[in-house]
Design a protein around this motif. Structure first.
Motif, PDB file in Angstrom:
ATOM      1  N   THR A  88     139.003  76.844  41.402  1.00 55.37           N
ATOM      2  CA  THR A  88     139.657  76.871  42.560  1.00 55.37           C
ATOM      3  C   THR A  88     139.045  76.264  44.020  1.00 55.37           C
ATOM      4  O   THR A  88     137.970  75.748  43.710  1.00 55.37           O
ATOM      5  N   PRO A  89     139.851  76.059  44.916  1.00 55.99           N
ATOM      6  CA  PRO A  89     139.095  75.420  46.199  1.00 55.99           C
ATOM      7  C   PRO A  89     137.941  76.097  46.472  1.00 55.99           C
ATOM      8  O   PRO A  89     137.046  75.451  47.158  1.00 55.99           O
ATOM      9  N   GLU A  90     137.583  77.598  46.366  1.00 57.13           N
ATOM     10  CA  GLU A  90     136.386  78.286  46.517  1.00 57.13           C
ATOM     11  C   GLU A  90     135.390  77.582  45.854  1.00 57.13           C
ATOM     12  O   GLU A  90     134.151  77.804  46.137  1.00 57.13           O
ATOM     13  N   ASP A  91     135.420  76.737  44.752  1.00 56.55           N
ATOM     14  CA  ASP A  91     134.305  76.315  44.018  1.00 56.55           C
ATOM     15  C   ASP A  91     133.937  74.973  44.452  1.00 56.55           C
ATOM     16  O   ASP A  91     132.989  74.536  44.124  1.00 56.55           O
ATOM     17  N   THR A  92     134.426  74.431  45.563  1.00 56.72           N
ATOM     18  CA  THR A  92     134.062  73.264  46.193  1.00 56.72           C
ATOM     19  C   THR A  92     132.806  73.522  46.913  1.00 56.72           C
ATOM     20  O   THR A  92     132.428  74.426  47.469  1.00 56.72           O
ATOM     21  N   ALA A  93     131.862  72.557  46.446  1.00 55.90           N
ATOM     22  CA  ALA A  93     130.293  72.715  46.914  1.00 55.90           C
ATOM     23  C   ALA A  93     129.636  71.378  46.706  1.00 55.90           C
ATOM     24  O   ALA A  93     130.146  70.572  45.742  1.00 55.90           O
ATOM     25  N   MET A  94     128.361  71.257  47.336  1.00 61.15           N
ATOM     26  CA  MET A  94     127.446  70.382  46.818  1.00 61.15           C
ATOM     27  C   MET A  94     126.799  71.203  45.380  1.00 61.15           C
ATOM     28  O   MET A  94     126.184  72.429  45.683  1.00 61.15           O
ATOM     29  N   TYR A  95     126.675  70.564  44.486  1.00 56.01           N
ATOM     30  CA  TYR A  95     126.099  70.901  43.081  1.00 56.01           C
ATOM     31  C   TYR A  95     124.857  70.338  42.942  1.00 56.01           C
ATOM     32  O   TYR A  95     124.646  69.049  42.760  1.00 56.01           O
ATOM     33  N   TYR A  96     123.661  71.076  42.601  1.00 60.49           N
ATOM     34  CA  TYR A  96     122.344  70.591  42.159  1.00 60.49           C
ATOM     35  C   TYR A  96     122.008  71.092  40.950  1.00 60.49           C
ATOM     36  O   TYR A  96     122.301  72.192  40.493  1.00 60.49           O
ATOM     37  N   CYS A  97     121.206  70.208  40.426  1.00 56.31           N
ATOM     38  CA  CYS A  97     120.595  70.709  38.983  1.00 56.31           C
ATOM     39  C   CYS A  97     119.004  70.759  39.556  1.00 56.31           C
ATOM     40  O   CYS A  97     118.536  69.852  40.591  1.00 56.31           O
ATOM     41  N   ALA A  98     118.177  71.663  39.080  1.00 57.03           N
ATOM     42  CA  ALA A  98     116.882  71.774  39.623  1.00 57.03           C
ATOM     43  C   ALA A  98     115.961  72.449  38.367  1.00 57.03           C
ATOM     44  O   ALA A  98     116.545  72.974  37.359  1.00 57.03           O
ATOM     45  N   ARG A  99     114.701  72.181  38.243  1.00 57.25           N
ATOM     46  CA  ARG A  99     113.810  72.848  37.164  1.00 57.25           C
ATOM     47  C   ARG A  99     113.316  74.115  38.067  1.00 57.25           C
ATOM     48  O   ARG A  99     112.597  74.052  39.169  1.00 57.25           O
ATOM     49  N   PHE A 100     113.103  75.299  37.341  1.00 59.90           N
ATOM     50  CA  PHE A 100     112.370  76.449  37.810  1.00 59.90           C
ATOM     51  C   PHE A 100     111.029  76.375  36.875  1.00 59.90           C
ATOM     52  O   PHE A 100     111.123  76.432  35.758  1.00 59.90           O
ATOM     53  N   ARG A 101     109.971  76.633  37.601  1.00 54.45           N
ATOM     54  CA  ARG A 101     108.883  76.994  37.059  1.00 54.45           C
ATOM     55  C   ARG A 101     108.257  78.252  37.177  1.00 54.45           C
ATOM     56  O   ARG A 101     108.079  78.689  38.021  1.00 54.45           O
ATOM     57  N   ASP A 102     107.891  78.872  36.009  1.00 55.88           N
ATOM     58  CA  ASP A 102     107.214  80.299  36.005  1.00 55.88           C
ATOM     59  C   ASP A 102     105.944  80.130  36.994  1.00 55.88           C
ATOM     60  O   ASP A 102     105.362  79.204  36.873  1.00 55.88           O
ATOM     61  N   GLY A 103     105.547  81.160  37.666  1.00 53.68           N
ATOM     62  CA  GLY A 103     104.462  81.393  38.186  1.00 53.68           C
ATOM     63  C   GLY A 103     103.169  81.186  37.337  1.00 53.68           C
ATOM     64  O   GLY A 103     103.486  81.731  36.117  1.00 53.68           O
ATOM     65  N   ASN A 104     102.243  80.878  37.742  1.00 44.60           N
ATOM     66  CA  ASN A 104     100.765  80.872  37.152  1.00 44.60           C
ATOM     67  C   ASN A 104      99.701  81.387  38.184  1.00 44.60           C
ATOM     68  O   ASN A 104     100.079  81.901  38.965  1.00 44.60           O
ATOM     69  N   ARG A 105      98.324  81.316  37.734  1.00 44.48           N
ATOM     70  CA  ARG A 105      97.509  81.443  38.334  1.00 44.48           C
ATOM     71  C   ARG A 105      97.099  80.974  39.627  1.00 44.48           C
ATOM     72  O   ARG A 105      96.903  81.764  40.796  1.00 44.48           O
ATOM     73  N   TRP A 106      97.704  79.936  39.756  1.00 39.09           N
ATOM     74  CA  TRP A 106      97.439  79.093  41.117  1.00 39.09           C
ATOM     75  C   TRP A 106      98.703  78.812  42.062  1.00 39.09           C
ATOM     76  O   TRP A 106      98.793  78.424  43.097  1.00 39.09           O
ATOM     77  N   TYR A 107      99.974  79.056  41.276  1.00 39.80           N
ATOM     78  CA  TYR A 107     101.218  78.684  42.162  1.00 39.80           C
ATOM     79  C   TYR A 107     102.175  79.841  41.966  1.00 39.80           C
ATOM     80  O   TYR A 107     102.263  80.152  40.818  1.00 39.80           O
ATOM     81  N   PRO A 108     102.978  80.071  42.863  1.00 43.97           N
ATOM     82  CA  PRO A 108     104.272  81.074  42.485  1.00 43.97           C
ATOM     83  C   PRO A 108     105.463  80.459  41.934  1.00 43.97           C
ATOM     84  O   PRO A 108     105.476  79.372  41.815  1.00 43.97           O
ATOM     85  N   PRO A 109     106.122  81.405  41.452  1.00 45.09           N
ATOM     86  CA  PRO A 109     107.421  80.698  40.557  1.00 45.09           C
ATOM     87  C   PRO A 109     108.135  79.954  41.827  1.00 45.09           C
ATOM     88  O   PRO A 109     108.389  80.339  42.882  1.00 45.09           O
ATOM     89  N   ALA A 110     108.657  78.966  41.200  1.00 44.76           N
ATOM     90  CA  ALA A 110     109.447  77.855  42.489  1.00 44.76           C
ATOM     91  C   ALA A 110     110.450  77.065  41.450  1.00 44.76           C
ATOM     92  O   ALA A 110     110.181  76.717  40.402  1.00 44.76           O
ATOM     93  N   MET A 111     111.527  76.686  42.280  1.00 48.47           N
ATOM     94  CA  MET A 111     112.489  75.560  41.818  1.00 48.47           C
ATOM     95  C   MET A 111     111.890  74.246  42.463  1.00 48.47           C
ATOM     96  O   MET A 111     111.698  73.920  43.507  1.00 48.47           O
ATOM     97  N   ASP A 112     110.867  73.748  41.590  1.00 41.79           N
ATOM     98  CA  ASP A 112     109.828  72.920  42.000  1.00 41.79           C
ATOM     99  C   ASP A 112     110.452  71.297  41.989  1.00 41.79           C
ATOM    100  O   ASP A 112     109.970  70.495  42.808  1.00 41.79           O
ATOM    101  N   TYR A 113     111.429  71.111  41.471  1.00 39.88           N
ATOM    102  CA  TYR A 113     111.957  69.698  41.432  1.00 39.88           C
ATOM    103  C   TYR A 113     113.612  70.112  41.353  1.00 39.88           C
ATOM    104  O   TYR A 113     113.991  70.870  40.859  1.00 39.88           O
TER     105      TYR A 113
END
Length: 124
Positions: A88-113
């Motif tokens: 529907t028109p409610e779905d009008t948007a900017m659409y992004y794809c992204a990579r989510f990375r699990d957190g590790n010892r040095w970094y928090p989880p994030a959409m890094d790219y």
């Protein structure tokens, strides 16, 4: 360097299915510990997470959209896709794809790219 690029029609008619493809370079969508995600942002509103497909092909969707959402992948092309049905028109948007990375010892989880995004308008 991981790069993501969205592609697909910029105009979709109401009741039809929105279909977008994310092409990934610089990294494999089958690499462990990454989740390949779709996010959207309607005009004037905040970001909304849609869902993801992980390295093994498992999917998970936002509860508000899961009934209309399907994420799939083509590992031979290193691509993953979004299909959103009955738009529907409610779905009008900017659409992004992204990579989510699990957190590790040095970094928090994030959409890094992130991809640059692609505008999709639902209109007749």
């Amino acid at each position: 360097q991981v790069q993501l690029q969205e592609s697909g029609p910029g105009l979709v008619k109401p009741s039809q299915t929105l279909s977008l493809t994310c092409t990934v370079s610089g990294g494999s969508i089958t690499t462990n510990s990454y989740y390949w995600s779709w996010i959207r942002q309607p005009p004037g509103k905040g970001l909304e997470w849609i869902g993801y497909i992980d390295d093994s092909g498992s999917t998970y969707y936002s509860p508000s959209l899961k009934s209309r959402t399907s994420i799939s992948r083509d590992t031979s092309k290193n691509q993953f896709t979004l299909q959103l049905s009955s738009v529907t028109p409610e779905d009008t948007a900017m659409y992004y794809c992204a990579r989510f990375r699990d957190g590790n010892r040095w970094y928090p989880p994030a959409m890094d790219y992130w991809g640059p995004g692609t505008q999709v308008t639902v209109s007749s």
